[in-house]
Design a protein around this motif. Structure first.
Motif, PDB file in Angstrom:
ATOM      1  N   ALA A 508       0.828  -1.210   0.000  1.00 31.39           N
ATOM      2  CA  ALA A 508       0.000   0.000   0.000  1.00 31.39           C
ATOM      3  C   ALA A 508       0.861   1.258   0.000  1.00 31.39           C
ATOM      4  N   LYS A 509       1.928   1.260   0.792  1.00 30.10           N
ATOM      5  CA  LYS A 509       2.794   2.442   0.858  1.00 30.10           C
ATOM      6  C   LYS A 509       3.524   2.660  -0.455  1.00 30.10           C
ATOM      7  N   LEU A 510       3.972   1.591  -1.097  1.00 33.16           N
ATOM      8  CA  LEU A 510       4.669   1.753  -2.365  1.00 33.16           C
ATOM      9  C   LEU A 510       3.716   2.256  -3.454  1.00 33.16           C
ATOM     10  N   ASN A 511       2.483   1.766  -3.454  1.00 34.10           N
ATOM     11  CA  ASN A 511       1.510   2.252  -4.434  1.00 34.10           C
ATOM     12  C   ASN A 511       1.257   3.745  -4.264  1.00 34.10           C
ATOM     13  N   LEU A 512       1.174   4.203  -3.025  1.00 35.83           N
ATOM     14  CA  LEU A 512       1.003   5.643  -2.782  1.00 35.83           C
ATOM     15  C   LEU A 512       2.230   6.423  -3.230  1.00 35.83           C
ATOM     16  N   ALA A 513       3.413   5.862  -2.981  1.00 41.86           N
ATOM     17  CA  ALA A 513       4.639   6.535  -3.422  1.00 41.86           C
ATOM     18  C   ALA A 513       4.689   6.637  -4.950  1.00 41.86           C
ATOM     19  N   MET A 514       4.184   5.614  -5.617  1.00 45.85           N
ATOM     20  CA  MET A 514       4.137   5.657  -7.080  1.00 45.85           C
ATOM     21  C   MET A 514       3.178   6.727  -7.575  1.00 45.85           C
ATOM     22  N   ASP A 516       2.506   9.542  -6.084  1.00 48.91           N
ATOM     23  CA  ASP A 516       3.226  10.813  -5.937  1.00 48.91           C
ATOM     24  C   ASP A 516       4.287  10.970  -7.012  1.00 48.91           C
ATOM     25  N   LEU A 517       5.007   9.873  -7.301  1.00 50.91           N
ATOM     26  CA  LEU A 517       6.082   9.934  -8.285  1.00 50.91           C
ATOM     27  C   LEU A 517       5.551  10.223  -9.690  1.00 50.91           C
ATOM     28  N   MET A 518       4.418   9.635 -10.033  1.00 49.13           N
ATOM     29  CA  MET A 518       3.864   9.831 -11.368  1.00 49.13           C
ATOM     30  C   MET A 518       3.260  11.214 -11.540  1.00 49.13           C
ATOM     31  N   ALA A 519       2.860  11.849 -10.430  1.00 49.77           N
ATOM     32  CA  ALA A 519       2.379  13.252 -10.469  1.00 49.77           C
ATOM     33  C   ALA A 519       1.320  13.469 -11.546  1.00 49.77           C
ATOM     34  N   GLY A 520       0.358  12.571 -11.621  1.00 45.18           N
ATOM     35  CA  GLY A 520      -0.735  12.724 -12.570  1.00 45.18           C
ATOM     36  C   GLY A 520      -0.488  12.133 -13.937  1.00 45.18           C
ATOM     37  N   ARG A 521       0.730  11.712 -14.223  1.00 43.94           N
ATOM     38  CA  ARG A 521       1.005  11.087 -15.529  1.00 43.94           C
ATOM     39  C   ARG A 521       0.372   9.701 -15.596  1.00 43.94           C
ATOM     40  N   ARG A 522      -0.200   9.370 -16.739  1.00 41.35           N
ATOM     41  CA  ARG A 522      -0.843   8.072 -16.928  1.00 41.35           C
ATOM     42  C   ARG A 522      -0.035   7.268 -17.937  1.00 41.35           C
ATOM     43  N   ILE A 523       0.584   6.190 -17.451  1.00 39.25           N
ATOM     44  CA  ILE A 523       1.413   5.351 -18.314  1.00 39.25           C
ATOM     45  C   ILE A 523       0.888   3.927 -18.229  1.00 39.25           C
ATOM     46  N   ILE A 534       9.583   6.693 -17.100  1.00 35.01           N
ATOM     47  CA  ILE A 534      10.017   7.998 -16.569  1.00 35.01           C
ATOM     48  C   ILE A 534      11.502   7.995 -16.205  1.00 35.01           C
ATOM     49  N   ARG A 535      12.198   6.907 -16.624  1.00 34.62           N
ATOM     50  CA  ARG A 535      13.648   6.777 -16.427  1.00 34.62           C
ATOM     51  C   ARG A 535      14.055   6.849 -14.956  1.00 34.62           C
ATOM     52  N   ARG A 536      13.278   6.165 -14.149  1.00 30.20           N
ATOM     53  CA  ARG A 536      13.580   6.040 -12.720  1.00 30.20           C
ATOM     54  C   ARG A 536      14.042   4.608 -12.478  1.00 30.20           C
ATOM     55  N   PRO A 537      15.294   4.373 -12.050  1.00 27.50           N
ATOM     56  CA  PRO A 537      15.790   2.996 -11.942  1.00 27.50           C
ATOM     57  C   PRO A 537      15.034   2.149 -10.925  1.00 27.50           C
ATOM     58  N   TYR A 538      14.576   2.753  -9.842  1.00 29.51           N
ATOM     59  CA  TYR A 538      13.832   1.978  -8.843  1.00 29.51           C
ATOM     60  C   TYR A 538      13.089   2.928  -7.924  1.00 29.51           C
ATOM     61  N   ILE A 539      12.173   2.346  -7.147  1.00 31.95           N
ATOM     62  CA  ILE A 539      11.503   3.054  -6.066  1.00 31.95           C
ATOM     63  C   ILE A 539      11.542   2.141  -4.845  1.00 31.95           C
ATOM     64  N   GLU A 540      11.800   2.689  -3.668  1.00 30.93           N
ATOM     65  CA  GLU A 540      11.971   1.875  -2.459  1.00 30.93           C
ATOM     66  C   GLU A 540      11.280   2.535  -1.290  1.00 30.93           C
ATOM     67  N   ILE A 541      10.657   1.713  -0.464  1.00 32.79           N
ATOM     68  CA  ILE A 541      10.034   2.204   0.770  1.00 32.79           C
ATOM     69  C   ILE A 541      10.384   1.259   1.918  1.00 32.79           C
TER      70      ILE A 541
END
Length: 717
Positions: A508-514, A516-523, A534-541
């Motif tokens: 759940a926390k990682l989905n919320l972080a995503m 925020d990271l996408m900032a409204g972009r729909r991919i 979006i050329r982000r190598p990883y996301i970590e929580i």
């Protein structure tokens, strides 16, 4: 957070285990390896007076022999806690205790060197069985609710008897082993253990090392069942040898030495008195129990941990005692207290029902528990009666003839139908987890937990892939590794109850972080594809989870390598898992051999996260319960103090021919309070009540009541 049913997915580790590629503690090969073997004491109590190593050192390939002089003195024990396992010492407290360690270039040389050592002892008198002279009876604190004595005095019907459960040994397929490597001031230990953090802490204490100097890894365990939940005797020995010699050292402990040095289920004696009132309900319980214990160990006689609560009897008096004698420490073995307690109690309940002329199913259904009599708190979820009703339906209980000895096959084989129930405390432990999702299609979830074959990896995968749009094939689950995440002991059925909620919270926390990271972009695409776009190598929580009533203090204890369990009593409620077993036995008319052709078991363990592994857990518990009832006992030689049948040739366990059909059912209703997923424990409760059901079925078949396990042919002649 969803409370929907989980799908019945295959085990995540099934393929590597079938192919034999799963790596266990002894499978880690490090270059320039040395091999070790212990020299066991041949007296039960005394002191080593002379120990010559000359003959051992003449064996080709022997590098060194470690004795008591090679170890620092054991650190002082902490009051009220089990002392850390001592190193090699000269004082002998049980037969088989290691008095020396031979290290060699090959395992063959290590064995030959160990056999060449013949210590001289100053032996003293000892007591190795519970009824021997010289044992000490140490009473424990009573467990009291209401006034059982007064209610018993007014009971309209009473039943009183003693039931005996024997000493038993775990015998997992994977033997105890330790591989230690000292390099660059860091000690790395590979070992099949249920408690990497505990092993790390004891190594730090015994060998005077700092936290950053010790790493313990246990990626897979070939069966633990509690034996590998405590720190083993050989661990410090092998670690010390690796430090002294500057080379990796490995030892796999022979099964005979496992019997003598690892913990075991102690012999226990259960004296139970039940009283019923005019309505035919149990009105009072008096339960006195004792069990064998070592002279200084801390495995207390906690057999009252489910009996007062299971049937909602308000008036209860429980007493207990340690019988201290000269043996190694007993300890946790699957369903450690409820298994022998449920055998005794469920036998007694059946005996009282018979005296009252009550059907065993209907008698138990009268006793739905709502409140914990020990503290007055509500029970958060009690679906035991649901288990009983569903089990009776599946089994066909309505076709049972009530009179003992009234059901037979045409050849005269006696048929018995019996039932027994069980409960186990729902316990949780704080968890701290790190979740990383990468753009390259891989993910890594690091958390506390140990894979003993119970399927903890499959459980974690279930939660993560349900809640995260990730590729399951790229998911790495880092567990049992003190360098990956703070590790708690995996035992007591708290693995899923602690791991599943923290996995759900991490997702759940990682989905919320995503978001925020996408900032409204729909991919379009999964999380890996979105990160790549979006050329982000990883996301970590990082996320943590605690049980009800716990907080930052318990998380700090976990980070420091400590023990911070909660339950079954929580601030606002008490909670247990429940199970009902229905057993059919066949007793042959001439040989009196007992067979168990079918069992129906229905369990309430809250929400079932991994149905495939959950059903396997129940089947395993049922097999073990049958084995305990009909096969398993470890015998002591009172003349010398050792275990007589210390191998799998003479320690009898159930085999395929002993086991018939096992039908498993799950209530699968989430517990509303214990955690957001509604998960309770399963692994331990699966065994609770099986042996009692077997005993009750034998009585129904033959009219003979057996009160001491295991049940032998001669008991029915």
């Amino acid at each position: 957070m969803s409370n929907a049913l989980f799908p019945n997915r295959p085990r995540v580790d099934a393929r590597e285990k079938v192919l034999g590629t799963a790596k266990y503690g002894a499978d880690f090969a490090i270059g320039d390896m040395l091999y070790a073997m212990q020299v066991p004491a041949t007296v039960a109590k005394g002191q080593v007076t002379t120990l010559s190593i000359a003959d051992a050192m003449r064996v080709p390939g022997v590098v060194r022999v470690l004795t008591a002089t090679d170890f620092p003195p054991p650190p002082p024990a902490v009051p009220g806690a089990s002392p850390p396992p001592p190193m090699i010492v000269t004082d002998i407290t049980y037969r088989g205790q290691p008095v020396a360690l031979v290290v060699a270039e090959s395992i063959e040389a290590a064995i030959e060197g160990a056999e060449a050592i013949h210590p001289v002892y100053a032996s003293v008198g000892f007591s190795s069985v519970v009824d021997a002279a010289g044992v000490a009876n140490e009473r424990a604190k009573d467990v009291v609710a209401g006034d059982a004595n007064a209610k018993m005095a007014n009971a309209t019907m009473r039943h009183k008897a003693e039931y005996v459960s024997p000493a038993q040994h775990h015998n997992p397929m994977e033997l105890l082993s330790t591989t230690a490597h000292w390099q660059g001031g860091v000690l790395t230990v590979y070992e099949g253990t249920q408690s990497t953090n505990l092993v790390k802490g004891v190594l730090m204490s015994n060998l005077r090392l700092d936290p950053e100097q010790v790493v313990v890894k246990s990626p897979q365990i070939g069966g633990g069942f509690g034996q590998k939940g405590s720190v083993q005797r050989q661990t410090t020995l092998i670690a010390r040898a690796a430090m002294l010699l500057g080379r990796p050292v490995k030892m796999v402990v022979p099964r005979g030495q496992v019997f003598h040095n690892a913990t075991f289920r102690p012999k226990s004696r259960h004296r139970i008195e039940l009283g019923s009132d005019a309505s035919g309900r149990i009105s009072a319980i008096r339960y006195d129990v004792d069990h064998q214990a070592s002279r200084s160990g801390q495995f207390g006689p906690d057999y009252h941990e489910h009996v007062p609560q299971m049937y909602g009897v308000a008036d209860y008096l429980g007493t207990s005692a340690d019988i201290r004698l000269d043996t190694q420490d007993p300890g946790y073995m699957r369903c450690p207290y409820p298994h022998p307690a449920a055998f005794a109690f469920e036998s007694a309940v059946d005996e009282l029902a018979f005296k009252l002329g009550e059907d065993p199913v209907e008698f138990r259904l009268k006793h739905k528990a709502e409140v914990d009599p020990l503290n007055g708190k509500p029970l958060s979820s009690t679906f035991l009666n649901d288990c009983i009703r569903e089990g009776a339906r599946r089994f066909g209980w309505d076709k049972r003839k009530s009179a003992p000895g009234s059901m037979r096959l045409p050849d005269g084989t006696q048929i018995g139908w019996g039932m027994g129930c069980g409960a186990y405390p729902v316990i949780t432990h704080p968890s701290i987890a790190t979740l990383r999702v990468r753009a390259d299609g891989t993910s890594r979830f690091a958390v506390a937990g140990h894979e003993m074959g119970q399927g903890i990896r499959s459980m974690l995968e279930q939660v993560l892939i349900r809640d995260l749009a990730i590729d399951p094939a790229g998911l790495q689950l880092a567990i049992g590794d003190t360098s990956a995440a703070p590790q708690h002991t995996t035992a007591g059925s708290w693995g899923t109850a602690s791991g599943a909620p923290v996995a759900a919270e991490a997702a759940a926390k990682l989905n919320l972080a995503m978001v925020d990271l996408m900032a409204g972009r729909r991919i379009v695409g999964n999380l890996h594809q979105q990160l790549a776009a979006i050329r982000r190598p990883y996301i970590e929580i990082e996320v943590s989870h605690v049980g009800p009533g716990q907080g930052s203090k318990e998380l700090a204890t976990l980070r420091a390598g400590g023990y911070a369990i909660a339950g079954p009593e929580y601030p606002a409620f008490t909670t247990f898992s429940y199970i009902a077993h229905f057993v059919e036995v066949h007793v042959e008319p001439r040989t009196r051999r007992v067979r168990v052709p079918r069992v129906v078991s229905v369990v309430d363990c809250g929400r079932v996260v991994s149905p495939r592994t959950a059903e396997s857990q129940v089947r395993g518990g049922v097999v073990w319960g049958i084995s305990a009832a009909l096969r398993e006992a470890t015998d002591v030689d009172p003349r010398y103090g050792g275990w007589l049948n210390n191998d799998l040739a003479d320690y009898y366990v159930a085999v395929n021919a002993d086991i018939g059909e096992i039908d498993v059912g799950m209530i699968d209703k989430p517990d509303p309070l214990v955690n957001p997923l509604g998960v309770k424990g399963l692994g331990e409760v699966a065994m609770s009540g099986v042996s009692g059901a077997v005993a009750n079925a034998i009585f129904h078949a033959t009219g003979k009541r057996l009160r001491e396990m295991p049940f032998r042919i001669e008991d029915l002649l």
